[in-house]
Design a protein around this motif. Structure first.
Motif, short mmCIF file in Angstrom:
data_model
loop_
_atom_site.label_atom_id
_atom_site.label_comp_id
_atom_site.label_asym_id
_atom_site.label_seq_id
_atom_site.Cartn_x
_atom_site.Cartn_y
_atom_site.Cartn_z
N SER A 22 28.00 -44.48 -20.82
CA SER A 22 27.77 -45.10 -19.50
C SER A 22 27.77 -46.69 -19.21
N ARG B 71 34.58 -48.92 -11.51
CA ARG B 71 33.81 -47.42 -11.27
C ARG B 71 34.96 -46.25 -11.52
N ARG B 72 36.58 -46.63 -10.66
CA ARG B 72 37.46 -45.93 -10.81
C ARG B 72 37.87 -45.91 -12.55
N MET C 240 35.85 -45.80 -15.01
CA MET C 240 34.87 -44.86 -15.55
C MET C 240 35.43 -43.50 -15.35
N GLN C 241 35.80 -43.16 -13.86
CA GLN C 241 36.06 -41.81 -13.62
C GLN C 241 37.29 -41.30 -14.12
N GLU C 242 38.20 -42.21 -14.27
CA GLU C 242 39.62 -41.58 -14.70
C GLU C 242 40.06 -42.38 -16.18
#
Length: 466
Positions: free
Chosen positions: A2, A114-115, A117-119
């Protein structure tokens, strides 16, 4: 998994990210070099990495390559102050998640992290070695979008339609798409549909057999055959005659074509990139452009912004063009004083990047000193109409003289062969626009007979363009 890693030798950049990520509750670690981060990767793996591209020691691109070898799914955002096409394409082809030019908006950068990390599973194409010199420059957001699109298309053979005003750099983008594609080792062939008379364009595109028409004394290969395995760039596709549009559509649909006068089909292994400054949707509605061909070409569209839409790029482009002109002429490059640069920044540049390039060549040849002040600039930059988005300048004769002077200064030959047809074509279009397409009235306004106007239209290949 994370934690986000920030790699930059600039302490102030690391500080900005630290404050922004802390504010948003994102765990992070910072490194001043790629070497430090590589050592840390042996012990742990972050959720995403943001890395500068140019640092002492190992570069960001080299670091990216090493990360992708061992951690192919790890998203890496590459940031750089060097806003050129090569950096953007190199980052994408090396597998970067995204390309972040400096200076950046902090909130947008955090949203991008953030994007990422999500993708995290997203990956891009394999690396292709870029050319050494950038051919397209731009820091404006609209140009960054173009750079990203070229990077994303680097492994695609999809048909691309490039739109934008004359002089905005459509052929440069087409060449970049070719150079950064799997077809890069094969030919790039360009043809201007508006510059070739209608009667010759079919033969130019598809070639002809011996005896196909009067004067066809030998077989001739057309542009489709010349571009075999590579890319065919169809510039000003909106001006292509209607009957030739049908033949082009058949090639794009079936993959085969016939030489003029030929009976054997020829397989076309060619990627087509088309470009136009016209509104093809309007031309479809007007019945002068095939709707099915439009949809066949409009697989992926890239719109190039006018220079007035990316004024922040004018200083960057001006310095580049002044340096290139100086190199070509073997002289020291000129430098624009602040007042001269401000004047350029406020000018509309109806001729877009091409006009700025010609202006910089004029400055290199004509400006008296090494430092160019506002008083050294040509008169066209002080026409009131040139300060509007639609203006073309005041005295057209002076602008024509400037254009001819620029062409002669850069060594162009047979200048009239290009200038006169362009002048006549512009006059005819404006006259017909004024009369609503009535040729007799247009001919009278121009001082010609109807037959003269008709002959000129045919000679200039304008039958299907008006």
């Amino acid at each position: 998994m994370s934690t986000v890693w920030i790699i930059d030798d600039d302490r102030s950049i690391r500080w900005v990210f630290e404050k922004a990520l802390t504010r948003d509750g994102i765990a992070h670690a910072t490194f001043s070099s790629a070497t430090e981060a590589i050592d840390a990767l042996a012990r742990s793996t972050p959720a995403a990495i943001v890395s500068d591209i140019r640092m002492p020691g190992e570069s960001g691109l080299t670091f990216l390559e090493r990360v992708k070898q061992d951690h192919p799914g790890l998203p890496v955002i590459i940031m750089t102050a060097h806003s050129d096409l090569e950096s953007a394409v190199s980052a994408f082809q090396g597998g970067a998640f995204e390309y972040l030019p400096k200076p950046f908006d902090v909130d947008a950068a955090v949203a991008l992290i953030r994007r990422a990390m999500q993708e995290g599973e997203r990956q891009l194409g394999d690396d292709i070695a870029p050319a050494t010199a950038p051919d397209i420059l731009g820091q404006a957001p609209a140009m960054q979008d173009v750079f990203r699109a070229i990077g994303r298309l680097s492994q695609s053979a999809a048909t691309v339609l490039i739109t934008g005003e004359s002089g905005s750099g459509k052929e440069l983008v087409a060449r970049a798409l070719h150079r950064h594609s799997p077809r890069a080792a094969k030919p790039f062939i360009a043809i201007n549909s508006a510059a070739i008379p209608k009667d010759l364009l079919e033969s130019e595109l598809f070639g002809h057999e011996r005896g196909a028409f009067t004067g066809a004394d030998a077989r001739r290969t057309g542009r489709f055959e010349q571009a075999e395995g590579g890319t065919l760039f169809l510039d000003e596709i909106g001006d292509m005659p209607f009957d030739l549009q049908t033949r082009l559509l058949r090639v794009l649909s079936d993959g085969f074509f016939y030489r003029v006068g030929g009976h054997s089909p020829i397989k076309a292994n060619v990627r087509v990139i088309a470009a136009t400054h016209q509104n093809l949707e309007t031309r479809v509605k007007d019945g002068v452009f095939r709707e099915d061909l439009y949809h066949r070409l409009n697989v992926i569209r890239l719109r190039l912004p006018a220079l007035r839409e990316r004024r922040e790029d004018i200083p960057l482009l001006a310095r580049y063009f002044l340096g290139r002109s100086a190199s070509e002429l073997g002289v020291e490059p000129k430098r624009l004083a602040d007042d001269a640069m401000a004047r350029l920044g406020g000018f509309a540049f109806p001729g877009n990047v091409r006009q700025l390039e010609n202006l910089c060549h004029w400055i290199t040849v004509m400006a008296p000193g090494a430092v160019v002040t506002v008083n050294d600039l040509p008169p066209e930059l002080f026409d009131d109409a040139g300060d509007t988005e639609t203006g073309t300048g005041g005295d057209w004769r002076r602008q024509l003289a400037q254009e001819i002077a620029l062409r002669l200064a850069r060594g162009d030959a047979r200048v009239l062969d290009d200038i006169v047809p362009a002048f006549e074509r512009t006059v005819i279009v404006q006259a017909l626009t004024h009369t609503g397409g009535k040729r007799i009235e247009a001919a009278e306004l121009l001082g010609w007979g109807r037959n003269t106007l008709t002959r000129k239209i045919q000679e200039l290949g304008m039958d299907d363009a008006i």
